[in-house]
Scaffold this active site. Structure first.
Site, short mmCIF file in Angstrom:
data_model
loop_
_atom_site.label_atom_id
_atom_site.label_comp_id
_atom_site.label_asym_id
_atom_site.label_seq_id
_atom_site.Cartn_x
_atom_site.Cartn_y
_atom_site.Cartn_z
N TYR A 1 0.52 -1.16 -0.03
CA TYR A 1 0.25 0.07 -0.57
C TYR A 1 0.72 1.16 -0.68
CZ TYR A 1 -3.82 3.40 1.43
OH TYR A 1 -4.66 4.30 1.09
N LYS B 1 1.88 4.28 -2.82
CA LYS B 1 1.68 5.48 -2.94
C LYS B 1 2.86 6.77 -3.43
CE LYS B 1 -2.89 5.86 -1.51
NZ LYS B 1 -3.57 6.28 -2.68
#
Length: 250
Positions: free
Chosen positions: A156, A160
């Protein structure tokens, strides 16, 4: 009385719930024609109906941000309805039902699907939308990053980090077209997806913040509206943390 986004058309991906919904509602309240782009048709149509009930203008387009064909179809539908696109918020992500695993062991097919939405989706949508923005004399793109980019957050966080890099690279590629590209990096935010992912651990996250509370979707709205507006006409390539003081970068 005129509003900041009168006669502007803004696409918000992942706008059927959470922070994306807050962005869509706020943009409509300030005069934008809002495109709710999401895979969840039921919830997305519900957001459109709520916007219209408040006197705003909105439409739903079922969109898979990992698909070039789906992104192109969105541009065609929006152009037919509203004439073009001025703003894009790349908010869609796999998050609420995200699997937990390590980079060294996550199923490869799942990893590729995850990254195709959470990182590549912003590029897919930008590639589809920028010609319309260029034809209208410019525009603004806001990508949804996360403070996870600066913390240990597995794939995750890696996605980003990629979003931040995309933001900076694309800002240079499309700047000559008068298109600005920035990102917002929310800290821990009280959404249904975060409650699913973090559970009671969210209370521990708050202890590490300078401001001792979870963020709310509405806390992100001001930064998003600013970056999309003409008030930010000389701001591009920036990642703005809206995180209650969770991260510090010098």
């Amino acid at each position: 009385m005129s509003s900041r986004f009168d006669n502007k058309v803004v696409v918000v991906t992942g706008a059927a719930q959470g922070i994306g919904e807050a962005y869509a509602r706020a943009l409509a309240a300030e005069g934008a024609s809002v495109v709710v782009a999401d895979l969840n048709e039921g919830a997305g149509v519900g957001v459109v109906e709520a916007i219209e009930a408040d006197g705003g203008t909105a439409m739903f387009v079922r969109t898979d941000v990992s698909s070039h064909e789906s992104a192109t179809a969105l541009v065609e539908a929006v152009t037919a309805a509203y004439g073009g696109i001025d703003g894009l918020v790349n908010n869609a992500a796999i998050y609420g039902d995200m699997q937990f695993d390590l980079l060294i062991s996550v199923d490869w097919d799942y990893y590729r699907k995850f990254m195709s939405v959470n990182m590549d989706g912003a590029l897919v949508m930008t590639r589809a939308v920028y010609p319309s923005m260029q034809a209208r004399g410019g525009g603004s793109i806001v990508n949804q990053s996360s403070t996870a980019a600066y913390l240990y957050s597995g794939f995750y966080g890696l996605a980003k980090v990629g979003v931040n890099g995309l933001t900076q690279q694309l800002a240079h590629e499309v700047g000559g077209m008068e298109i600005r590209v920035n990102a917002i990096a929310p800290g821990p935010t009280d959404t249904a997806a975060t409650r699913t992912q973090a559970g009671d651990a969210a209370k521990d996250l708050v202890k590490g913040l300078a401001l001792k509370r979870m963020g709310q979707p509405e806390d992100m709205v001001g930064a998003c509206l600013f970056l999309l507006s003409d008030e930010a006409s000389w701001v591009t390539g920036q990642i703005i943390a809206v995180d209650g003081g969770q991260t510090f970068r010098s």
